[in-house]
Design an enzyme around this catalytic site. Structure first.
Site, PDB file in Angstrom:
ATOM      1  N   ARG A 237      75.566 -48.651  15.314  1.00  0.00           N
ATOM      2  CA  ARG A 237      76.461 -47.493  15.391  1.00  0.00           C
ATOM      3  C   ARG A 237      77.882 -47.965  15.105  1.00  0.00           C
ATOM      4  O   ARG A 237      78.315 -49.000  15.626  1.00  0.00           O
ATOM      5  CB  ARG A 237      76.394 -46.828  16.773  1.00  0.00           C
ATOM      6  CG  ARG A 237      75.118 -46.011  17.007  1.00  0.00           C
ATOM      7  CD  ARG A 237      75.048 -44.757  16.126  1.00  0.00           C
ATOM      8  NE  ARG A 237      73.845 -43.961  16.305  1.00  0.00           N
ATOM      9  CZ  ARG A 237      72.743 -44.053  15.558  1.00  0.00           C
ATOM     10  NH1 ARG A 237      72.680 -44.923  14.568  1.00  0.00           N
ATOM     11  NH2 ARG A 237      71.704 -43.277  15.792  1.00  0.00           N
ATOM     12  N   GLU A 266      82.663 -41.982  10.663  1.00  0.00           N
ATOM     13  CA  GLU A 266      81.797 -41.454   9.593  1.00  0.00           C
ATOM     14  C   GLU A 266      82.167 -39.997   9.364  1.00  0.00           C
ATOM     15  O   GLU A 266      82.419 -39.276  10.334  1.00  0.00           O
ATOM     16  CB  GLU A 266      80.328 -41.589   9.993  1.00  0.00           C
ATOM     17  CG  GLU A 266      79.903 -43.052   9.996  1.00  0.00           C
ATOM     18  CD  GLU A 266      78.420 -43.275  10.321  1.00  0.00           C
ATOM     19  OE1 GLU A 266      77.621 -42.336  10.243  1.00  0.00           O
ATOM     20  OE2 GLU A 266      78.096 -44.416  10.656  1.00  0.00           O
ATOM     21  N   HIS A 286      75.017 -44.766   6.044  1.00  0.00           N
ATOM     22  CA  HIS A 286      74.108 -44.558   7.180  1.00  0.00           C
ATOM     23  C   HIS A 286      72.695 -44.235   6.646  1.00  0.00           C
ATOM     24  O   HIS A 286      72.109 -43.194   6.972  1.00  0.00           O
ATOM     25  CB  HIS A 286      74.618 -43.437   8.102  1.00  0.00           C
ATOM     26  CG  HIS A 286      74.057 -43.544   9.492  1.00  0.00           C
ATOM     27  ND1 HIS A 286      74.761 -43.217  10.616  1.00  0.00           N
ATOM     28  CD2 HIS A 286      72.833 -43.942   9.934  1.00  0.00           C
ATOM     29  CE1 HIS A 286      74.018 -43.408  11.689  1.00  0.00           C
ATOM     30  NE2 HIS A 286      72.827 -43.850  11.295  1.00  0.00           N
TER      31      HIS A 286
HETATM   32  N1  LIG Z   1      71.464 -47.125  10.640  1.00  0.00           N
HETATM   33  C1  LIG Z   1      70.358 -46.458  10.884  1.00  0.00           C
HETATM   34  O1  LIG Z   1      69.842 -45.722  10.044  1.00  0.00           O
HETATM   35  C2  LIG Z   1      69.701 -46.628  12.227  1.00  0.00           C
HETATM   36  C3  LIG Z   1      68.357 -46.254  12.370  1.00  0.00           C
HETATM   37  C4  LIG Z   1      67.737 -46.504  13.585  1.00  0.00           C
HETATM   38  C5  LIG Z   1      68.449 -47.064  14.642  1.00  0.00           C
HETATM   39  N2  LIG Z   1      69.746 -47.366  14.476  1.00  0.00           N
HETATM   40  C6  LIG Z   1      70.516 -47.966  15.579  1.00  0.00           C
HETATM   41  O2  LIG Z   1      69.958 -49.222  15.877  1.00  0.00           O
HETATM   42  C7  LIG Z   1      70.050 -49.418  17.292  1.00  0.00           C
HETATM   43  C8  LIG Z   1      68.947 -50.357  17.729  1.00  0.00           C
HETATM   44  O3  LIG Z   1      67.695 -49.713  17.537  1.00  0.00           O
HETATM   45  P1  LIG Z   1      66.363 -50.284  18.213  1.00  0.00           P
HETATM   46  O4  LIG Z   1      65.256 -49.412  17.741  1.00  0.00           O
HETATM   47  O5  LIG Z   1      66.287 -51.743  18.031  1.00  0.00           O
HETATM   48  O6  LIG Z   1      66.674 -49.935  19.742  1.00  0.00           O
HETATM   49  P2  LIG Z   1      66.022 -50.598  21.025  1.00  0.00           P
HETATM   50  O7  LIG Z   1      66.255 -49.632  22.137  1.00  0.00           O
HETATM   51  O8  LIG Z   1      64.643 -51.054  20.755  1.00  0.00           O
HETATM   52  O9  LIG Z   1      66.935 -51.895  21.266  1.00  0.00           O
HETATM   53  C9  LIG Z   1      68.259 -51.843  21.684  1.00  0.00           C
HETATM   54  C10 LIG Z   1      68.494 -53.074  22.535  1.00  0.00           C
HETATM   55  O10 LIG Z   1      69.879 -53.130  22.850  1.00  0.00           O
HETATM   56  C11 LIG Z   1      69.980 -53.691  24.146  1.00  0.00           C
HETATM   57  N3  LIG Z   1      71.298 -53.401  24.709  1.00  0.00           N
HETATM   58  C12 LIG Z   1      71.733 -52.242  25.283  1.00  0.00           C
HETATM   59  N4  LIG Z   1      73.010 -52.394  25.683  1.00  0.00           N
HETATM   60  C13 LIG Z   1      73.372 -53.659  25.372  1.00  0.00           C
HETATM   61  C14 LIG Z   1      74.571 -54.415  25.540  1.00  0.00           C
HETATM   62  N5  LIG Z   1      75.645 -53.881  26.141  1.00  0.00           N
HETATM   63  N6  LIG Z   1      74.594 -55.672  25.100  1.00  0.00           N
HETATM   64  C15 LIG Z   1      73.507 -56.238  24.483  1.00  0.00           C
HETATM   65  N7  LIG Z   1      72.337 -55.586  24.314  1.00  0.00           N
HETATM   66  C16 LIG Z   1      72.281 -54.312  24.749  1.00  0.00           C
HETATM   67  C17 LIG Z   1      68.841 -53.048  24.919  1.00  0.00           C
HETATM   68  O11 LIG Z   1      68.497 -53.809  26.061  1.00  0.00           O
HETATM   69  C18 LIG Z   1      67.733 -53.033  23.871  1.00  0.00           C
HETATM   70  O12 LIG Z   1      66.888 -54.165  24.001  1.00  0.00           O
HETATM   71  C19 LIG Z   1      69.897 -48.011  17.876  1.00  0.00           C
HETATM   72  O13 LIG Z   1      70.561 -47.913  19.090  1.00  0.00           O
HETATM   73  C20 LIG Z   1      70.494 -47.112  16.836  1.00  0.00           C
HETATM   74  O14 LIG Z   1      71.813 -46.813  17.207  1.00  0.00           O
HETATM   75  C21 LIG Z   1      70.378 -47.166  13.302  1.00  0.00           C
END
Ligand SMILES: NC(=O)c1ccc[n+]([C@@H]2O[C@H](COP(=O)([O-])OP(=O)(O)OC[C@H]3O[C@@H](n4cnc5c(N)ncnc54)[C@H](O)[C@@H]3O)[C@@H](O)[C@H]2O)c1
Length: 326
Positions: A237, A266, A286
């Site tokens: 994000r 964005e 994105h």
């Molecule tokens: N660009 C895109 O098109 C797109 C698509 C899907 C997801 N995303 C983003 O990717 C991110 C990750 O997705 P995911 O499926 O791996 O999510 P996920 O929930 O599987 O993993 C996120 C991880 O972040 C960790 N976390 C939370 N707060 C934290 C902090 N302060 N410090 C360190 N780690 C922390 C959590 O413990 C978790 O293990 C999502 O949150 C989403 O915002 C972007």
């Protein structure tokens, strides 16, 4: 029962064949609407059993206007479009899809790492300008096995990326304070603190959700803790990185390059944005989630979720499951 897609025109040129097939086969009805706002939903979808939305907001007033409502579905990962507290108060499940594009985002992040590490944007420009080997050389190109990749957040996407990177010989370290040590050990990844990650990584890729804790987690102070010439990738994000501080660091060379699928503000719609003229920045709009397969997966999962909600059961992907239990 009636399942409404409230803003079905979001998916341009998509015919909803998957939803029609799955929802109608279960004896329910699919209705495609093109609502622009809450009022449209209240006017046109009053008899909904399930409301599905991409962008149109669904608040408590909308929920009250649809007395048969059994569930709300957000087509995507984020649930900002839906008032979760209002839904939970009314005992309405809210469903989303956190698992439909994991390989896509990991691939996108890895593509950015490889393209920047091999100076592809700079080389492309040089060749297009007729400079061949005479243009700027970019950053020193290093073998994968000499590089440490630091993953901030070690959830689904980071773990997928970790697999790709380890297969190529990268040394991978990760910071995620919410996971047990076994999750790192399973993937033979070194678990580190945030400070250790910033100090040791040659490439940093961000994979956390956007929370008050992660807002501006990468800023001038944390960039100062990083190695000179670090590469930063963000497919998570935008606001996790302070854009003004990253731009300064890219200009000074402290950060050698950045790959950004998401940006703090964005969308970028002007060609005079500071990133637009930076050869050491790769941008995408994105789009990391996108592929033919992830799109089909999303529609299939959305259809199945709607059917489960119509049957009165709680889908596996109910975001407010815990709140509904109270
Ligand atoms: N660009 C895109 O098109 C797109 C698509 C899907 C997801 N995303 C983003 O990717 C991110 C990750 O997705 P995911 O499926 O791996 O999510 P996920 O929930 O599987 O993993 C996120 C991880 O972040 C960790 N976390 C939370 N707060 C934290 C902090 N302060 N410090 C360190 N780690 C922390 C959590 O413990 C978790 O293990 C999502 O949150 C989403 O915002 C972007």
């Amino acid at each position: 029962m009636k399942v409404y897609v409230v803003d079905s025109d979001f998916f341009v040129d998509y015919d909803y064949a998957i939803e029609k097939q799955v929802i109608e086969a279960s004896g329910n009805e699919l209705i495609l609407e093109t609502c622009k706002n809450e009022q449209d939903v209240m006017d046109r979808c009053k008899d909904a059993d399930v409301l599905m939305t991409v962008l149109v907001k669904l608040n408590g007033t909308v929920m009250d206007a649809c007395p048969n409502l059994k569930g709300l579905v957000r087509y995507g990962i984020g649930v900002d479009a839906i008032d979760i507290a209002a839904a939970s108060q009314r005992g309405i499940p809210v469903c989303n899809f956190t698992d439909y594009c994991i390989p896509e985002v990991a691939t996108h992040a890895f593509s950015m790492i490889l393209a920047l590490s091999r100076n592809l944007p700079i080389f492309t420009r040089n060749v297009r300008q007729g400079l061949w080997t005479h243009g700027p050389k970019g950053i020193p190109m290093r073998r994968a096995s000499s590089r440490t990749l630091g993953l901030v957040g070690f959830g689904s996407i980071a773990r997928e990326l970790c697999g790709y990177a380890k297969a190529m010989g990268y040394h991978v370290i990760a910071y995620d304070p919410f996971l047990p040590a076994e999750r790192f050990a399973q993937m033979e990844v070194q678990q580190v603190t945030k400070e250790e990650l910033f100090a040791q990584a040659d490439i940093i890729s961000v994979h956390t959700p956007m929370t008050p804790d992660t807002f501006h987690m990468i800023n001038k102070d944390t960039i100062a803790q990083m190695k000179d010439g670090v590469i930063i990738i963000n497919t998570a994000r935008g606001p996790i990185i302070c854009e003004a501080d990253l731009i300064e660091a890219l200009k000074s060379g402290k950060v050698a390059a950045a790959g950004l699928d998401v940006v703090e503000f964005e969308t970028i719609t002007t060609s005079d944005h500071p990133y637009a003229s930076m050869d050491n920045v790769i941008l995408s709009p994105h789009a990391a989630y996108d592929s033919v397969e992830s799109t089909l997966d999303l529609h299939r999962k959305a259809a199945n979720t709607a059917v489960t909600l119509c049957s009165g059961e709680l889908p596996y992907n109910t975001f407010n499951k815990k709140d509904l239990a109270h």
